[in-house]
Design a protein around this motif. Structure first.
Motif, short mmCIF file in Angstrom:
data_model
loop_
_atom_site.label_atom_id
_atom_site.label_comp_id
_atom_site.label_asym_id
_atom_site.label_seq_id
_atom_site.Cartn_x
_atom_site.Cartn_y
_atom_site.Cartn_z
N ASN A 175 50.73 21.39 23.11
CA ASN A 175 50.59 20.06 22.50
C ASN A 175 51.85 19.23 22.66
O ASN A 175 51.78 17.99 22.83
N LYS A 176 53.00 19.88 22.60
CA LYS A 176 54.26 19.16 22.78
C LYS A 176 54.33 18.56 24.19
O LYS A 176 54.69 17.37 24.36
N LEU A 177 54.00 19.36 25.21
CA LEU A 177 53.99 18.84 26.57
C LEU A 177 52.97 17.72 26.74
O LEU A 177 53.27 16.67 27.32
N TYR A 178 51.80 17.94 26.21
CA TYR A 178 50.73 16.95 26.33
C TYR A 178 51.15 15.62 25.72
O TYR A 178 50.99 14.56 26.34
N ASP A 179 51.69 15.66 24.51
CA ASP A 179 52.07 14.43 23.81
C ASP A 179 53.25 13.73 24.49
O ASP A 179 53.29 12.50 24.57
N GLU A 180 54.24 14.51 24.97
CA GLU A 180 55.40 13.91 25.62
C GLU A 180 55.02 13.16 26.89
O GLU A 180 55.43 12.01 27.10
N PHE A 181 54.24 13.78 27.73
CA PHE A 181 53.85 13.12 28.98
C PHE A 181 52.95 11.92 28.71
O PHE A 181 53.06 10.88 29.37
N ALA A 182 52.06 12.04 27.72
CA ALA A 182 51.17 10.92 27.38
C ALA A 182 51.97 9.75 26.85
O ALA A 182 51.71 8.58 27.20
N ALA A 183 52.97 10.03 26.00
CA ALA A 183 53.77 8.96 25.40
C ALA A 183 54.58 8.22 26.46
O ALA A 183 54.67 6.99 26.46
N ILE A 184 55.18 8.97 27.37
CA ILE A 184 55.99 8.34 28.42
C ILE A 184 55.12 7.47 29.32
O ILE A 184 55.52 6.38 29.74
N ASN A 185 53.91 7.93 29.61
CA ASN A 185 53.02 7.17 30.48
C ASN A 185 52.55 5.87 29.83
O ASN A 185 52.23 4.90 30.52
N LYS A 186 52.51 5.86 28.48
CA LYS A 186 52.05 4.67 27.77
C LYS A 186 53.16 3.67 27.49
O LYS A 186 52.91 2.57 27.02
N GLU A 187 54.39 4.08 27.78
CA GLU A 187 55.52 3.18 27.52
C GLU A 187 55.41 1.92 28.38
O GLU A 187 54.84 1.93 29.48
N GLN A 188 55.96 0.85 27.86
CA GLN A 188 55.97 -0.41 28.61
C GLN A 188 56.77 -0.24 29.89
O GLN A 188 57.93 0.17 29.87
N LYS A 189 56.16 -0.50 31.01
CA LYS A 189 56.84 -0.34 32.28
C LYS A 189 57.85 -1.47 32.47
O LYS A 189 57.52 -2.66 32.35
N VAL A 190 59.07 -1.10 32.75
CA VAL A 190 60.15 -2.07 32.93
C VAL A 190 60.06 -2.64 34.34
O VAL A 190 59.91 -1.92 35.32
N SER A 191 60.13 -3.96 34.42
CA SER A 191 60.10 -4.60 35.73
C SER A 191 61.42 -4.36 36.46
O SER A 191 62.47 -4.20 35.85
N MET A 192 61.34 -4.33 37.78
CA MET A 192 62.53 -4.05 38.58
C MET A 192 62.52 -4.99 39.78
O MET A 192 61.50 -5.14 40.46
N ASP A 193 63.64 -5.64 40.03
CA ASP A 193 63.71 -6.52 41.19
C ASP A 193 64.24 -5.75 42.40
O ASP A 193 64.66 -4.60 42.29
#
Length: 274
Positions: A175-193
Motif C-alpha cells: 500500500n505504501k508503494l501504491y500510494d506513493e506512485f499514485a500521489a506523484i503521478n497526480k501532482e501538478q506537472k511543472v512546465s519546462m521551457d
C-alpha cells in the motif's frame, strides 16, 4: 548263509529295477532357469537433447523476471523512452552478472507478452525463497515501469497485484508503494521551457537528435538503480532516483519535438536549394 545273501542281492536288484522303471515313466522336469525364456524386446532409449542456452535462461531467476517484465510491458500498448531505458538498463545488469548476452534477454522479453503472470510469479517465488527485500524491490520496479509513461493502466495494476500477492508482499509495504506512485503521478506537472531542458540534459543550442538520445541515455543510466545491488534494496526508488529520472524524461520530451522541427526545416531548405 549263501541263500540269505542271494535273497538280499535279488531284493536289491529288484528295487533298483523298479526305481529305474519309475524314473523312465516320470522324467525330471527341467528347472525354469534351464529353459530359455523369451526375452522382452528392449526399446532403444531416446537421448534427450540438452536444453539450449535460451531455454536455460528462460527458466533461471533472471529469465523468469525478464518474462514477468515482458508480460507487464504488454499490459498496455504504451511505451515511453524512460521505460525502454529502464528495461535496457536492467537487462544490462542481468547480462553482466551472467554469461548470457543482452540480445538473448531482450528476445525473451519481447516474446513474453502472452504468458500467464500468475504462473510466472509462482516460478519467481520458488527462486526467491526467504528473499523478501528482493521481492519487494521487484514490485517497486514494476510500479516504476508502469508509471514511466505517466499512465497507470488497469491491466498493469492487475499484473502488479497478482505478482505482489504471490510473492507474499505485506499489505503495508504494498500500500505504501501504491500510494506513493499514485500521489506523484497526480501532482501538478511543472512546465519546462527549452532552455531549462537543455541545461538538465547538458546540451548546446545546436544539438542534434543523436546528441539528444546519447545524452539522455547517459544521464538515465547514471541515475537509475541497479536493483540487484544489495545497497539499493533499502533505497526507495522515488526518494533517491525517481524525481531525477522524471526531470530527465520531461526535458527529453520538451526537446524532442524541437529537434524534429530542425530536421524538417533543414530538409525543406535543402529542397529549395535544389
Amino acid at each position: 548263509m549263501e541263500l540269505v545273501l542271494f535273497i538280499i542281492a535279488a531284493g536289491i536288484i529288484f528295487y533298483l529295477y523298479k526305481t529305474f522303471q519309475v524314473y523312465l515313466s516320470n522324467p525330471i522336469a527341467p528347472n525354469d532357469r534351464d529353459v530359455l525364456q523369451p526375452q522382452p524386446r528392449t526399446q532403444p532409449r531416446q537421448e534427450l537433447a540438452p536444453p539450449t542456452p535460451k531455454e536455460r535462461l528462460r527458466n533461471s531467476e533472471y529469465g523468469i523476471l525478464t518474462r514477468i517484465l515482458g508480460r507487464l510491458s504488454h499490459a498496455d500498448s504504451n511505451s515511453c523512452p524512460l521505460e525502454e531505458r529502464l528495461v535496457r538498463g536492467l537487462i544490462h545488469d542481468m547480462s553482466s552478472d551472467t554469461d548470457y548476452p543482452e540480445t538473448l534477454f531482450l528476445e525473451i522479453y519481447k516474446e513474453s507478452g502472452g504468458e500467464d503472470i500468475q504462473q510466472l510469479a509462482n516460478l519467481f517465488a520458488a527462486e526467491t525463497i526467504a528473499q523478501y527485500k528482493k521481492r519487494l524491490k521487484i514490485v517497486e520496479f514494476m510500479f516504476a515501469l508502469s508509471y514511466a509513461d505517466g499512465d497507470f493502466s488497469k491491466d498493469e495494476e492487475e499484473c502488479i497485484i497478482d505478482v505482489a500477492a504471490i510473492l507474499e508482499i505485506e499489505n503495508d509495504d504494498f500500500n505504501k508503494l501504491y500510494d506513493e506512485f499514485a500521489a506523484i503521478n497526480k501532482e501538478q506537472k511543472v512546465s519546462m521551457d527549452a532552455d531549462s531542458a537543455r541545461k538538465i540534459l547538458r546540451l548546446e543550442s545546436s544539438f542534434t537528435k543523436e546528441e539528444l538520445d546519447k545524452k539522455y541515455d547517459e544521464l538515465v543510466n547514471d541515475k537509475r538503480q541497479n536493483i540487484f545491488d544489495p545497497k539499493n534494496l533499502a533505497r526507495p526508488y522515488n526518494e533517491f532516483v525517481g524525481e531525477d529520472l522524471r526531470s530527465l524524461s520531461m526535458a527529453y520530451a520538451v526537446l524532442l519535438p524541437l529537434v524534429s522541427k530542425k530536421s524538417i526545416n533543414s530538409e525543406s531548405n535543402e529542397t529549395k536549394i535544389l
